[in-house]
Design a protein around this motif. Structure first.
Motif, mmCIF file in Angstrom:
data_model
loop_
_atom_site.group_PDB
_atom_site.id
_atom_site.type_symbol
_atom_site.label_atom_id
_atom_site.label_comp_id
_atom_site.label_asym_id
_atom_site.label_seq_id
_atom_site.Cartn_x
_atom_site.Cartn_y
_atom_site.Cartn_z
ATOM 1 N N MET A 1 0.835 -1.190 0.000
ATOM 2 C CA MET A 1 0.000 0.000 0.000
ATOM 3 C C MET A 1 0.870 1.239 0.000
ATOM 4 N N ALA A 606 -13.955 8.287 3.931
ATOM 5 C CA ALA A 606 -14.032 7.903 2.509
ATOM 6 C C ALA A 606 -13.319 8.931 1.639
ATOM 7 N N LEU A 609 -9.479 8.868 2.177
ATOM 8 C CA LEU A 609 -8.850 7.789 1.409
ATOM 9 C C LEU A 609 -8.767 8.166 -0.058
ATOM 10 N N MET A 613 -5.675 8.738 -3.522
ATOM 11 C CA MET A 613 -5.773 7.984 -4.767
ATOM 12 C C MET A 613 -6.230 8.925 -5.869
ATOM 13 N N PHE A 616 -8.235 7.490 -8.854
ATOM 14 C CA PHE A 616 -9.648 7.215 -8.577
ATOM 15 C C PHE A 616 -10.482 8.476 -8.770
ATOM 16 N N ARG A 619 -10.776 9.418 -12.497
ATOM 17 C CA ARG A 619 -11.760 8.606 -13.229
ATOM 18 C C ARG A 619 -13.162 8.983 -12.800
ATOM 19 N N ARG A 623 -16.133 10.000 -15.378
ATOM 20 C CA ARG A 623 -17.174 9.047 -15.714
ATOM 21 C C ARG A 623 -18.472 9.298 -15.012
ATOM 22 N N VAL A 624 -18.451 10.076 -13.949
ATOM 23 C CA VAL A 624 -19.660 10.261 -13.164
ATOM 24 C C VAL A 624 -20.073 11.727 -13.293
ATOM 25 N N GLN A 628 -22.867 13.953 -8.783
ATOM 26 C CA GLN A 628 -22.708 12.722 -8.028
ATOM 27 C C GLN A 628 -21.319 12.569 -7.443
ATOM 28 N N THR B 18 -19.311 4.185 -19.835
ATOM 29 C CA THR B 18 -18.849 4.031 -18.452
ATOM 30 C C THR B 18 -19.643 3.017 -17.667
ATOM 31 N N SER B 20 -21.746 3.398 -15.395
ATOM 32 C CA SER B 20 -22.100 3.724 -14.031
ATOM 33 C C SER B 20 -23.407 4.486 -13.983
ATOM 34 N N PRO B 253 -25.167 6.262 -8.814
ATOM 35 C CA PRO B 253 -24.100 6.200 -9.825
ATOM 36 C C PRO B 253 -22.699 6.164 -9.227
ATOM 37 N N LEU B 254 -22.501 6.831 -8.102
ATOM 38 C CA LEU B 254 -21.171 6.789 -7.496
ATOM 39 C C LEU B 254 -20.884 5.398 -6.941
ATOM 40 N N PHE B 257 -19.947 3.256 -9.706
ATOM 41 C CA PHE B 257 -18.575 3.549 -10.115
ATOM 42 C C PHE B 257 -17.584 2.893 -9.175
ATOM 43 N N VAL B 258 -17.839 2.999 -7.855
ATOM 44 C CA VAL B 258 -16.908 2.411 -6.886
ATOM 45 C C VAL B 258 -16.882 0.895 -7.023
ATOM 46 N N GLU B 261 -14.191 0.079 -9.197
ATOM 47 C CA GLU B 261 -12.841 0.511 -8.821
ATOM 48 C C GLU B 261 -12.316 -0.428 -7.760
ATOM 49 N N GLU B 263 -9.287 -1.244 -6.518
ATOM 50 C CA GLU B 263 -8.289 -0.884 -5.514
ATOM 51 C C GLU B 263 -8.909 -0.009 -4.431
ATOM 52 N N TYR B 264 -9.696 0.985 -4.847
ATOM 53 C CA TYR B 264 -10.314 1.859 -3.853
ATOM 54 C C TYR B 264 -11.269 1.060 -2.966
ATOM 55 N N ARG B 266 -11.145 -2.089 -2.191
ATOM 56 C CA ARG B 266 -10.409 -2.947 -1.266
ATOM 57 C C ARG B 266 -9.909 -2.135 -0.077
ATOM 58 N N ARG B 267 -9.343 -0.975 -0.359
ATOM 59 C CA ARG B 267 -8.810 -0.172 0.743
ATOM 60 C C ARG B 267 -9.924 0.378 1.611
ATOM 61 N N MET B 268 -11.050 0.712 0.982
ATOM 62 C CA MET B 268 -12.166 1.235 1.767
ATOM 63 C C MET B 268 -12.685 0.150 2.704
ATOM 64 N N GLU B 270 -11.149 -2.417 3.844
ATOM 65 C CA GLU B 270 -10.192 -2.849 4.864
ATOM 66 C C GLU B 270 -9.953 -1.799 5.924
ATOM 67 N N ILE B 278 -18.698 4.401 0.957
ATOM 68 C CA ILE B 278 -19.486 4.884 -0.178
ATOM 69 C C ILE B 278 -20.343 3.691 -0.597
#
Lengths: 706, 370
Positions: A1, A606, A609, A613, A616, A619, A623-624, A628, B18, B20, B253-254, B257-258, B261, B263-264, B266-268, B270, B278
């Motif tokens: 990480m 949230a 974090l 990143m 993240f 993107r 895309r959103v 939102q 996309t 999403s 929609p968010l 999207f998550v 994603e 990697e995000y 997984r970290r969220m 954990e 989210i």
């Protein structure tokens, strides 16, 4: 990480992908596509055709460009105003004909011939201008008809005078100089064209007549409503266009010395092609000298190159037509999607790693959840919208800004009655009083302004020094936020971000880039300069009691720092608080020598974090939909009191946000704390139990009323 | 490479790749505030598993089962708790048959009780993991259909099940007499509601936002109601024919999207407490540590009803083929969120909103709201 975080950090710091968005938002980016096409053409033709870039062929090209460029410029000017001038070709040929008649046949002095030709051009243009501008005939049809009529005149006169033109010749040195001479190594005709092009560029981009011209082409009805004389402007464009074509014809005659029956045939199509290739819009409102030059160079080089390669005339026209089609298509797609592409590409999040948020309400934590702000008294409910900052004067009158651009005054001591103290515009944000009782206010979207006690509004500054390394024009002030005055009168104010405007400030949170700065305006000299660059959303400012330093807040890094602008520690910055549980906004002094701080929103795990990143967030921005996106939680705010050492002394909350969901500023006055929020429709008043009931901020800082 | 070409083609043609996006709430799902306007019968935090057993209305809160009785309040329509009994461990689901009541207790099994309280047997089928029984329905007097949400997470960890993109749910048919359990469907993404109608079994598959229909033996699996903009939950029968469908959380929609994603996510999962993910939720706004979206920021002290939200209240009236007819909603600024169970009693529909902790009543007279 940790390694992926390091990678994200390095990539975010050293790969400047925010430049892509900044470059795409520049005004000259429209020229990028035709310019790259031009460069490509030069490279390809230069490598395929031997001697294409030799001096002689370049000189020849330059002279051709001088005439053709003028015609294209004429066409561009008319197109910018929303019309079209097909008669450029026949005015050109008429000018060629009459120049040669004047010089070869009648041996008139050259300046007289030039004057006559220009007058002829103006007359032709006036005919077009009256028909299109005043009689409101359709431009296309009218100029097509004048094209045919002028061409017929050419045919008639040419037949009559051709033999005498061919047999005569001119001995004038001036004629030779114009046709074949050079000025400082540059061909004469090219020099003339460049001067005219430069003049037009200045007029179109920096002078009112040029703006009015573009307005007429872009939105004719609005231009009319704004008071521009639309008909006269259109008339003038046709006159200017035909005059320039006449001059081009004159230069052509000087260069070639003779004319034929097909001179200028098809020139209108070529000029139209060049104008559109360069990027001028046929509908009007978009165009520039640079576009005209790029377009004409492209067409000339392509035509010359294809002829050099031995390709016959009709095939060349076909190729040119195909290229025009492709150019129009690409241009159309670019215009349609430019804003979308820009909106997606502009947001460039950076890596930001915050220390862990202090746990609110944990044992031993100085932050204690409470509901003390639930019971505030409300001032001005529903009468004001968006009071970001509040300030009180010595007579207990309350001043606040509203999103309508007003500064509203509530009369003390009960603050029931109100009036509009001054209307300035923009969205007034931070406020402060100077030594003479003038109200200094930072207006989001406009700059730093001053309102005197007699309500006279003056602009103090709306620009600062331009930094060399910034693509964005950072001499403008986009979001002046909070302000405070040093004891010697120097005014220090923060600019939150140079990348976003007032209504988009929350998107800067998604980026968390160091795009903010602290600026100093010195009223003694009237000069403004950037004091501290590269801050992350510089927000609240307040002077420290020592008179040599100030506290400032950086919102997205949740930190408070202290900067010395005077004294032995001048130029140093020290961190006072490194990790707040929320995003700090305005800071103001309290009656006991400490500082009040508003947290406009609270940190959440949230988003913290997501700050580590950036890929993240990028993107997500692409895309959103913006509605939102993940945002800082500004639905809960609080007020914190801290001291010089950064220790938290007190905090006040309105959990659940019933009365004050977001708090951006607070001001202590005579035992009460007044609260303001940039998205609220009210001001709150909270009774401080232990505060000095006679304390007035202005008296405490500047001394009693003079 | 293929992805880049596809993206270029999509850019050229102007459509969106996309994925999403969420279907709009339109037609029978047209937004309204009818759930907020419905009278509140009882404020009870974490109320779940409403069931009508004979004449009694039962509900469960945590480990306890409450019997609710009408009280003659000012408007004469209130409810109150008349009796409670504890089950020791959390009750995840209840189903009432003609004379039997099935109670799924986490960690123990399924307890079958009879009306007179005489017999109460505990069924612990071997292969069936009783940690996550989300819904049950009686097919007939001796057959019980059981929906198990997931093999990997208990029922209260449904958020973790969604955000880890698990599809480990199954549907079982239990013969009460012989205490055998037969799986009739597996690999489902969190079945959260089940009901039997004629010869069809309707199962709400939450994470795939659709309602499936299958035979009693699991054959002929079809999508009865698909492309929902919400996650469907429990299904209750309507006395006039058709069903009531409770939707416990909206799609966002968010969140979509998550979910892509990795990697995000997984970290969220954990590092962050599930309340602050989210992710959809049964209720919003309890803590300022929750994330918010741009449109959910309060302006002029108001939260817009159409703002993006992690939770919503939605009850849908469906016909006998599970086609939606009309809905009763509580939007972003409402306070009846997280509807997990419903039952019809005394000519009105009792709606238990577990997120907001209240029971409201919807009266309908031939389709009109009283």
């Amino acid at each position: 990480m940790a390694s992926s975080d390091t990678f994200a950090y390095l990539r975010s710091r050293y790969l400047p992908d925010h430049l892509i968005g900044e470059i795409l938002s520049k005004r000259w980016i429209d020229n990028a596509i035709p310019f790259s096409a031009l460069v490509l053409t030069i490279l390809v033709l230069g490598s395929v055709i031997p001697d294409f870039l030799s001096l002689s062929s370049l000189t020849d090209l330059a002279r051709q460009f001088a005439e053709f460029g003028l015609v294209v410029l004429a066409m561009t000017v008319v197109m910018i105003s929303g019309g079209i001038d097909l008669s450029v070709a026949s005015v050109f040929s008429l000018a060629v004909l009459f120049s040669l008649i004047g010089v070869n046949v009648y041996d008139l002095p050259i300046p007289a011939v030039l004057a006559g030709i220009l007058a002829m051009g103006m007359c032709c243009g006036a005919i077009n201008g009256v028909l299109v501008g005043y009689l409101r005939l359709r431009a296309f049809l009218t100029t097509l008809v004048s094209l045919i009529i002028f061409r017929s005149i050419y045919e008639i006169v040419f037949v009559m005078m051709s033999t005498s033109m061919m047999s005569g010749f001119s001995m004038s040195d001036l004629w030779l100089f114009i046709g074949e001479g050079t000025v400082l190594g540059v061909p004469t005709s090219l020099a003339i064209t460049l001067v005219i092009a430069l003049a037009w560029h200045l007029v179109l981009s920096r002078m009112r007549p040029g703006w009015r011209l573009t307005a007429v082409g872009g939105a004719r009805r609005s231009a009319f409503n704004a008071g521009i004389d639309v008909r006269f402007m259109v008339f003038l464009t046709y006159v200017a266009s035909s005059t320039m074509c006449a001059l081009a014809g004159f230069l052509f005659a000087a260069r070639l010395g003779s004319t034929g029956s097909d001179t200028g045939v098809g020139l209108e199509v070529q000029a139209l092609t060049a104008a559109v290739l360069g990027g001028t819009a046929i509908g009007g409102g978009r165009g520039s000298v640079a576009k005209a030059i790029i377009g004409s160079l492209l067409v000339l080089m392509l035509t010359n190159g294809l002829i050099n390669l031995g390709i016959s005339g009709p095939v060349t026209s076909t190729i040119l037509g195909a290229i025009l089609l492709a150019a129009v298509f690409v241009d159309m797609r670019w215009q349609k999607h430019r804003h979308r592409i820009l909106a997606k590409v502009y947001v460039s999040p950076a890596y930001l790693s915050l220390p862990p948020a202090p746990k609110v309400d944990a044992p031993g934590s100085p932050y204690v959840l409470n509901d003390r702000l639930r019971s505030v008294e409300i001032i001005g409910l529903g009468q004001i919208e968006g009071p970001e900052d509040v300030i009180l004067d010595r007579d207990d009158n309350l001043y606040c800004g509203t999103r309508h651009g007003d500064i509203v005054r509530f009369f003390g001591p009960d603050h029931e009655r109100s009036e509009v103290f001054a209307h300035i515009g923009g969205h007034p944000l931070g406020m402060a009083f100077d030594r003479n009782g003038n109200l200094l206010v930072c207006i989001g979207g406009m700059g730093l302004f001053q309102v005197a006690p007699d309500r006279a509004v003056t602009k103090l500054t709306d620009e600062t020094n331009r930094s060399w390394t910034s693509v964005v024009d950072d001499s403008r002030l986009r979001l002046a936020d909070d302000v405070d005055v040093a004891p010697d009168g120097r005014i220090y104010f923060s600019e939150a971000t140079i990348r976003y405007e007032q209504e988009d400030w929350a998107t800067d949170a998604l980026e968390s880039r160091p795009s903010g700065r602290m600026i100093c305006y010195d009223p003694r000299t009237g000069k403004t300069h950037t004091e501290i660059p590269k801050l992350v959303f510089a927000n609240g400012v307040t002077m420290c009691p020592d008179g040599q330093s100030f506290m400032f807040a950086e919102s997205w890094t949740c930190s408070i720092s202290r900067y010395w602008f005077d004294g032995p520690k001048k130029g140093k910055t020290e961190r006072v608080i490194s990790s707040l549980p929320g995003y700090p906004d305005n800071i103001n002094r309290s009656s006991d020598g400490n500082y009040w701080l508003a947290l406009l929103g609270m940190r959440g795990p949230a988003l913290d974090l997501a700050m580590r990143m950036p890929g993240f967030r990028k993107r997500m921005a692409r895309r959103v939909a913006p509605d939102q996106w993940l945002y800082p939680n500004i639905n809960t705010g609080c007020v914190v009191k801290f001291n010089e050492k950064g220790e938290i002394l007190d905090n006040l909350w309105d959990l659940g946000g019933r009365n004050h969901p977001m708090i951006t500023s607070m001001r202590e006055h005579k035992g009460w704390l007044y609260l303001g929020g940039v998205s609220n429709n009210r001001i709150g008043r909270y009774k401080l139990p232990d505060a000095d009931p006679d304390w007035c901020a202005q008296d405490a800082y500047w001394g009693p009323r003079p | 490479m293929i992805g880049a070409i596809k993206q270029a083609w999509a850019n050229f043609r102007g459509f969106d790749l996309t994925g999403s996006t969420v279907p709009p709430m339109d037609g029978p799902l047209r937004p309204n505030a009818k759930l907020d306007a419905a009278p509140v019968l009882l404020d009870l935090a974490d109320v779940d598993n409403l069931a009508l057993w004979g004449q009694e209305v039962l509900c469960s809160v945590g480990c306890e089962i409450h019997t609710l009785a009408q009280t003659a309040g000012e408007d004469g329509q209130g409810l109150s708790i008349s009796r409670s009994r504890g089950m020791g461990k959390p009750v995840t689901s209840m189903a009432a048959g003609a004379d039997l009541l099935a109670v799924a207790v986490e960690g123990e099994g399924i307890r079958i009780e009879s009306r007179d309280g005489a017999s109460s047997e505990l069924i612990v089928p071997e292969a069936l993991d009783a940690r996550c029984v989300t819904a049950m329905a009686f097919a007939d007097r001796s057959t019980l259909l059981v929906a198990v949400g997931s093999d990997r997470n208990p029922a209260r960890d449904w958020k973790r099940d969604l955000m880890t993109r698990t599809a480990a749910g199954s549907v079982w048919r239990i013969e009460i007499g012989s205490r055998t359990a037969v799986p009739i469907a597996s690999g489902l993404a969190f079945p959260s509601g089940i009901i039997m109608s004629k010869d069809r079994v309707f199962v709400s598959e939450a994470w795939r936002h659709r309602v499936l229909s299958m035979g009693i033996d699991g054959s002929r699996q079809q999508i009865a109601l698909g492309s929902l903009p919400v996650y469907p939950g429990r299904i209750a029968p309507a006395s006039e024919g058709g069903f009531w469908l409770a939707m416990f959380a909206p799609r966002n929609p968010l969140v979509e999207f998550v979910l892509k994603e990795d990697e995000y996510r997984r970290r969220m999962i954990e590092t962050i407490d599930p309340d602050y993910w989210i992710a959809p939720s049964l209720v919003t706004g309890r803590s300022f540590l929750e994330p918010i979206q741009g449109g959910a920021r309060k302006k002029l002290n108001m939260l817009k009803p159409w703002s993006p939200t992690w939770s919503t209240g939605l009850v849908v009236r469906c016909d006998k083929d599970m086609a939606m007819m009309r809905n009763y909603q509580s939007r972003a600024d409402g306070d009846v969120h997280g509807v997990t169970s419903l039952c019809e009693a005394d000519g009105r529909l009792l709606v238990a909103a577990k997120g907001s902790g209240k029971i409201v009543a919807i009266h309908e007279l031939a389709g009109h709201i009283a």
